[in-house]
Design a protein around this motif. Structure first.
Motif, mmCIF file in Angstrom:
data_model
loop_
_atom_site.group_PDB
_atom_site.id
_atom_site.type_symbol
_atom_site.label_atom_id
_atom_site.label_comp_id
_atom_site.label_asym_id
_atom_site.label_seq_id
_atom_site.Cartn_x
_atom_site.Cartn_y
_atom_site.Cartn_z
ATOM 1 N N UNK A 26 0.810 -1.213 0.000
ATOM 2 C CA UNK A 26 0.000 0.000 0.000
ATOM 3 C C UNK A 26 0.846 1.268 0.000
ATOM 4 N N UNK A 27 1.716 1.432 1.018
ATOM 5 C CA UNK A 27 2.426 2.695 1.201
ATOM 6 C C UNK A 27 3.502 2.928 0.136
ATOM 7 N N UNK A 28 4.276 1.885 -0.166
ATOM 8 C CA UNK A 28 5.338 2.059 -1.157
ATOM 9 C C UNK A 28 4.767 2.335 -2.547
ATOM 10 N N UNK A 29 3.747 1.588 -3.016
ATOM 11 C CA UNK A 29 3.144 1.929 -4.312
ATOM 12 C C UNK A 29 2.553 3.339 -4.338
ATOM 13 N N UNK A 30 1.968 3.767 -3.211
ATOM 14 C CA UNK A 30 1.421 5.125 -3.161
ATOM 15 C C UNK A 30 2.532 6.153 -3.343
ATOM 16 N N UNK A 31 3.691 5.898 -2.697
ATOM 17 C CA UNK A 31 4.839 6.784 -2.879
ATOM 18 C C UNK A 31 5.343 6.727 -4.320
ATOM 19 N N UNK A 32 5.407 5.508 -4.874
ATOM 20 C CA UNK A 32 5.925 5.342 -6.241
ATOM 21 C C UNK A 32 5.112 6.145 -7.249
ATOM 22 N N UNK A 33 3.814 6.238 -7.031
ATOM 23 C CA UNK A 33 2.961 6.968 -7.972
ATOM 24 C C UNK A 33 3.251 8.466 -7.983
ATOM 25 N N UNK A 34 3.966 8.950 -6.960
ATOM 26 C CA UNK A 34 4.336 10.371 -6.927
ATOM 27 C C UNK A 34 5.677 10.616 -7.614
ATOM 28 N N UNK A 35 6.350 9.537 -8.022
ATOM 29 C CA UNK A 35 7.687 9.646 -8.610
ATOM 30 C C UNK A 35 7.563 9.607 -10.131
#
Length: 574
Positions: free
Chosen positions: A196-205
């Motif tokens: 959940x958290x890592x993919x959410x961060x990845x989408x901001x990159x």
């Protein structure tokens, strides 16, 4: 260099005195300090060597290299620590100024603490949590900074996860049931974070790093799921182990890292005596409130007065803000920086580490130049069953909120952290120890009682119950690691005599099992700060103020009380 909550220093040949008890002795030490001569050429050479050591040591540890956590990496870590000790011991300490000697002693005990852990306690052979570094990943995601640099940091950490987990499978030699249970919980939470958290961060990159992050997160998730299967099926087949580090290792930590004259026997007896004194004080306060009820009955009533469970964050923040107003209006501690302490929900995968939460100090200014710290608490969760909800609420009552807010924020960990990050010594700026930092937090609970922050005697009684908990921490920490108490006896002490629910007591004792000696720092540190304050007040006479004492003390650093005492005397001469 990473901030430590362990580690501090002393020369091996230095016989540490007990804290100064009399004004005459303190004044004599003060006079001796005033007679120090200016540095000679030999002193300058020794000072240069010391500063070179500190510069290189801090540089190496400020951005520690990522490691695969292999058995070889732990062997190399021990060899590096011993090489650093040899280099530090080669410096002629007789040629250093007092302040430099304090830095030397501080550095020495930091390294000795590392050596003891790496050589004697070796948690990497029995605690599966050593191989789950997800707090570092969460911190990398949440820290301020340029998005591309953050993405590189997160990606490098994610790519190491499969190798770290595989090394955990290889290195774990012992099966400690409670460690295994907690590790399964943590690993399950880590899977959720990776999902959940890592993919959410990845989408901001933006750009190609986004798919790389997603791929690395997926690989890390698969390795964690495999680790859970290993923990549940394979690890229990390995030889049974014990989380206790043993009396020899515990004594070494007390002497060489915490710089105390206690051993496990004398500390265990001291802790029991202080526990009984706190109980007597609680009984006296209880009689003032209602002579017909015991302190246990009154505390039970107090614990059933709690906020709306869905407003826990807001209520905690309200009392943080009130604590700040009290500290500033009473002139108790100067706070010369732009700063703020926020209360936030704790990350899900960390919630089984303790029943309440943890504190993250300010590390660098935000975009507005404000130093922001975070008090992370376990939030109320609607999906819990009724029993869990009720147990949560009686451990998050108004009493504990009002007492704990000063400990964590004003003028506790938050303010102490601000002073530490502005310390001119690189070593003191980047290192600390629980016997001062946690002792300072508990001292602030006492300070708020003394200066009228607590609204009534019921909150005072709750504060004393929380102090009794810290008394008990010394008893069970020494007890479980030296063989004087079993795990169940430690839980019974906290649940039967302090008033904790069993699940909260378990989490507390688990903390001592995972971090030996850390928890004794609260009560011992507070006791030493109060002794030092009394001595300082006698020395200063009419010139004494709490503001002056607190400011000078916090400027010294975050070291064992004996070094804080020496540093405070040096600050007076300046």
């Amino acid at each position: 260099m990473k901030h430590r909550t362990t580690g501090v220093a002393t020369q091996p040949s230095y016989a540490f005195p007990r804290p100064l008890r009399s004004t005459a002795v303190l004044a004599a030490a003060f006079a001796a300090l005033c007679c120090l001569s200016l540095p000679s050429a030999a002193q300058s050479t020794a000072a240069t060597q010391l500063q070179a050591f500190i510069d290189s040591y801090v540089a190496e540890n400020e951005h520690p290299k990522l490691t695969s956590l292999s058995a070889q990496s732990f062997t190399e870590e021990l060899a590096k620590t011993q090489a650093d000790l040899k280099r530090l011991r080669a410096i002629d300490t007789t040629k250093l100024t007092l302040d430099e000697q304090i830095d030397w002693e501080f550095g020495h005990s930091i390294l000795r603490g590392d050596e003891i852990e790496q050589q004697l306690t070796q948690p990497w052979k029995k605690d599966p949590r050593v191989y789950m570094r997800f707090n570092d990943i969460a911190r990398a995601i949440g820290q301020p900074g340029e998005i591309s640099a953050k993405a590189d940091d997160v990606l490098s950490r994610l790519k190491l996860v499969p190798e770290q987990i595989e090394n955990g499978r290889k290195n774990l030699e012992q099966y400690v049931p409670r460690f295994q249970e907690l590790s399964v919980f943590m690993a399950t939470g880590a899977v959720s974070m990776l999902d959940r958290d890592v993919p959410a961060f990845a989408r901001t990159v933006p750009g190609p790093k986004q798919p790389q992050l997603l791929q690395a997160a997926a690989a890390a998730k698969r390795s964690m799921e495999g680790y859970i299967r290993f923990l549940e099926t394979d690890l229990p087949k390995r030889p049974a182990g014990d989380f206790a580090i043993g009396a020899a290792a515990y004594n070494a930590i007390l002497k060489d890292q915490y710089l105390l004259s206690y051993d496990v026997d004398s500390l265990f007896e001291f802790a029991k005596q202080e526990f009984d004194k706190t109980v007597a004080e609680m009984e006296a306060v209880a009689r003032k409130i209602d002579p017909g009820k015991t302190w246990q009955q009154l505390c039970e009533e107090i614990k059933n007065d709690y906020p709306d469970p869905h407003k826990m964050i807001e209520v905690h923040q309200e009392w943080v803000d009130k604590a700040k107003q009290h500290i500033l209006s009473k002139g108790l501690v100067p706070i010369p920086w732009k700063e703020r302490a926020n209360v936030v929900p704790r990350a899900e995968y960390l919630r089984k580490y303790s029943y309440y939460g943890n504190f993250s100090r300010a590390r660098k200014p935000d975009a507005q130049g404000v130093l922001v710290a975070e008090w992370m608490i376990n939030p109320f969760e609607d999906q819990w069953d009724e029993k869990t909800k009720n147990e949560y609420l009686v451990e998050h009552d108004y009493g504990v909120i009002i007492v704990t807010a000063p400990h964590e924020t004003y003028a506790g960990h938050h303010v102490q952290g601000l002073y530490q990050m502005h310390n001119p010594s690189k070593l003191r700026r980047t290192n600390g120890i629980s016997i001062f930092s946690e002792g300072w937090g508990l001292y602030n609970e006492q300070l708020m009682r003394e200066t009228g922050f607590f609204p009534n005697d019921r909150i005072v009684l709750r504060a004393l119950q929380l102090r009794l908990w810290r008394n008990a921490r010394v008893i069970w920490d020494v007890g479980i690691h030296s063989g004087k108490m079993s795990y169940e006896e430690a839980i019974s002490l906290l649940s039967d005599r302090v008033g904790f629910l069993r699940w909260a007591a378990q989490l507390e004792v688990d903390g001592s099992a995972a971090s030996p000696v850390y928890r004794i720092g609260y009560f011992l540190g507070m006791s030493e700060i109060l002794r030092l304050r009394a001595d300082y007040q006698k020395l200063m006479g009419d010139k004494f103020t709490l503001s002056d004492f607190h400011e000078k003390l916090l400027k010294v650093g975050n070291m064992p009380p004996a070094l804080m005492r020496k540093g405070l005397l040096a600050s007076i001469t300046e």
